[in-house]
Design a protein around this motif. Structure first.
Motif, mmCIF file in Angstrom:
data_model
loop_
_atom_site.group_PDB
_atom_site.id
_atom_site.type_symbol
_atom_site.label_atom_id
_atom_site.label_comp_id
_atom_site.label_asym_id
_atom_site.label_seq_id
_atom_site.Cartn_x
_atom_site.Cartn_y
_atom_site.Cartn_z
ATOM 1 N N VAL A 93 36.136 -27.663 -5.632
ATOM 2 C CA VAL A 93 35.212 -28.561 -4.948
ATOM 3 C C VAL A 93 34.139 -27.714 -4.256
ATOM 4 O O VAL A 93 34.456 -26.747 -3.553
ATOM 5 C CB VAL A 93 35.932 -29.443 -3.914
ATOM 6 N N GLU A 94 32.888 -28.087 -4.445
ATOM 7 C CA GLU A 94 31.772 -27.445 -3.750
ATOM 8 C C GLU A 94 31.488 -28.218 -2.472
ATOM 9 O O GLU A 94 31.218 -29.423 -2.510
ATOM 10 C CB GLU A 94 30.537 -27.402 -4.642
ATOM 11 N N VAL A 95 31.550 -27.534 -1.333
ATOM 12 C CA VAL A 95 31.405 -28.177 -0.024
ATOM 13 C C VAL A 95 30.277 -27.510 0.738
ATOM 14 O O VAL A 95 29.881 -26.368 0.451
ATOM 15 C CB VAL A 95 32.717 -28.086 0.771
ATOM 16 N N ASP A 96 29.766 -28.218 1.727
ATOM 17 C CA ASP A 96 28.706 -27.674 2.569
ATOM 18 C C ASP A 96 29.254 -26.744 3.649
ATOM 19 O O ASP A 96 28.610 -25.763 4.011
ATOM 20 C CB ASP A 96 27.915 -28.816 3.222
ATOM 21 N N ASN A 97 30.450 -27.069 4.165
ATOM 22 C CA ASN A 97 31.052 -26.273 5.232
ATOM 23 C C ASN A 97 32.521 -26.046 4.880
ATOM 24 O O ASN A 97 33.333 -26.967 4.876
ATOM 25 C CB ASN A 97 30.925 -26.993 6.578
ATOM 26 N N PHE A 98 32.861 -24.797 4.584
ATOM 27 C CA PHE A 98 34.225 -24.475 4.157
ATOM 28 C C PHE A 98 35.243 -24.769 5.254
ATOM 29 O O PHE A 98 36.271 -25.404 5.013
ATOM 30 C CB PHE A 98 34.299 -23.002 3.741
ATOM 31 N N SER A 99 34.989 -24.308 6.458
ATOM 32 C CA SER A 99 35.951 -24.459 7.554
ATOM 33 C C SER A 99 36.211 -25.920 7.875
ATOM 34 O O SER A 99 37.367 -26.338 8.064
ATOM 35 C CB SER A 99 35.456 -23.724 8.795
ATOM 36 N N ALA A 100 35.151 -26.726 7.933
ATOM 37 C CA ALA A 100 35.320 -28.147 8.251
ATOM 38 C C ALA A 100 36.106 -28.864 7.160
ATOM 39 O O ALA A 100 36.996 -29.679 7.452
ATOM 40 C CB ALA A 100 33.954 -28.799 8.438
ATOM 41 N N ARG A 125 28.453 -11.879 1.613
ATOM 42 C CA ARG A 125 27.205 -11.556 2.286
ATOM 43 C C ARG A 125 26.202 -11.042 1.260
ATOM 44 O O ARG A 125 26.533 -10.225 0.395
ATOM 45 C CB ARG A 125 27.435 -10.506 3.362
ATOM 46 N N SER A 126 24.978 -11.528 1.349
ATOM 47 C CA SER A 126 23.886 -11.069 0.504
ATOM 48 C C SER A 126 22.628 -11.010 1.373
ATOM 49 O O SER A 126 22.028 -12.048 1.676
ATOM 50 C CB SER A 126 23.682 -12.009 -0.690
ATOM 51 N N PRO A 244 23.543 -18.981 -1.233
ATOM 52 C CA PRO A 244 22.126 -19.142 -0.871
ATOM 53 C C PRO A 244 21.214 -18.580 -1.954
ATOM 54 O O PRO A 244 21.456 -17.520 -2.512
ATOM 55 C CB PRO A 244 22.002 -18.334 0.427
ATOM 56 N N GLY A 245 20.123 -19.317 -2.232
ATOM 57 C CA GLY A 245 19.154 -18.878 -3.218
ATOM 58 C C GLY A 245 19.409 -19.400 -4.611
ATOM 59 O O GLY A 245 18.552 -19.288 -5.486
ATOM 60 N N ILE A 246 20.564 -19.968 -4.851
ATOM 61 C CA ILE A 246 20.873 -20.464 -6.192
ATOM 62 C C ILE A 246 19.991 -21.658 -6.545
ATOM 63 O O ILE A 246 19.541 -21.804 -7.682
ATOM 64 C CB ILE A 246 22.356 -20.851 -6.286
#
Length: 341
Positions: A93-100, A125-126, A244-246
């Protein structure tokens, strides 16, 4: 005569009346015994009917799903109408916030009687951008398996989903049959142990009894493990934050804004210049370390090679060429020799 006839007639009537009274009383006694016998038979037949009704009721309950023969115990052996199925699933599953998303899934699973059996979290990190990925493994009651999948799907976008099942009904039935045989053998061994008369016989029976008990414990552990896997399904949910950037890379090149492309190019030039300066600044100490010894070595070699080559050749030529005095002496000696001849 008439009086005697009348008396005899009355006596005959009384006698007949007495016999008639005795007959009904005896008959009534026999009738009472037969009535009591029929009542007892009816009670017995009624008890048999009640027992048959209870047996049929128990069989009916087993048909409803609580298993007739097996359901009389703990209901651990499934019958032909209730299969023992192990469910295992995995999701990405692709999520906006992993921890939440992970916290929400864990809390909901606990509320539904499940638990978290494993988890993992990684930070990527990138440049100045960071994102998280990982997974969470949950064990949920089998009847809430689909609800758990729906819960995970609500956290974001489902990229992949997979479910596998395994029918272990036959394994459970086989384990239960083997356990019943081993328990019966254990009971017989215990009886033989109580009736043993010699120490040798006691030791032999005790060894066999210990072996049977170990087999029973091993099979019970296998059965309990299968029942646990049937009762609780396993779901592995992999959670991924978008890198990010994808989204910019996915955009077609000719659809990009001119201003954005120009600004991006300027930023690339600035980044390249900064990277070049950083590279040069980092290389200067190494260049100093490499150049200073090279210059010193060159200067040392130059100072020694020129005098040696030049001086050596001049000295050699001077030594080889005769001096003026030696030349005059050689000339005078040659002239004297010629005059003497």
């Amino acid at each position: 005569m008439s009086n005697r006839a009348a008396i005899l007639a009355v006596a005959a009537c009384l006698l007949l009346a007495g016999c008639t009274g005795v007959g009904p009383q005896a008959g009534s006694g026999d009738g009472g015994e037969s009535a009591e016998l029929s009542a007892s038979q009816q009670a017995a037949s009624g008890a048999q009917n009640d027992a048959a009704g209870d047996a049929s009721g128990g069989a009916g309950d087993g048909g409803d799903g609580s298993s007739g023969a097996g359901g009389a115990g703990d209901g651990s052996v499934p019958d032909s109408t209730q299969r023992a199925i192990i469910k295992t699933g995995s999701m990405v599953v692709e999520v906006d916030n992993f921890s939440a998303a992970r916290s929400t899934i864990a809390d909901r699973v606990r509320e539904r009687g499940g638990y978290v059996s494993g988890s993992d979290q990684r930070l990527h990190r990138s440049g100045n951008e960071t994102w998280q990925t990982g997974y969470i493994v949950v064990r949920v009651p089998s009847d809430t398996y689909e609800d758990t999948q729906a819960l995970a799907a609500d956290q974001g976008t489902v990229l992949s989903e997979e479910t596998s099942t395994e029918d272990v009904t036959d394994q459970l039935v086989d384990l239960e049959a083997r356990l019943e045989n081993l328990r019966s053998r254990r009971d017989r061994l215990r009886e033989f142990y109580d009736q043993a008369n010699s120490t040798e016989e006691l030791l032999r029976i005790e060894e066999e009894l210990s072996d049977v008990q170990q087999q029973i414990e091993r099979l019970e552990a296998q059965k309990q493990s299968l029942e646990q896997r049937v009762a609780y399904s396993t779901v592995r949910i992999e959670l991924q934050e978008p890198e990010p950037g994808i989204d910019q890379i996915r955009t077609q090149y000719h659809e990009q804004s001119l201003v954005a492309v120009f600004v991006g190019s300027v930023n690339d030039v600035i980044v390249f210049a900064q990277a070049s300066l950083v590279t040069i600044a980092g290389a200067l100490p190494w260049l100093a370390v490499a150049v200073v010894p090279a210059l010193g070595l060159r200067r040392l070699l130059r100072g020694r090679s020129v005098p040696l080559l030049g001086g050596g050749s001049s000295e050699t030529s001077a030594a080889d060429e005769p001096s003026a005095e030696q030349a005059d002496e050689e000339t005078s000696e040659t002239a004297e020799d010629e005059a003497a001849e």
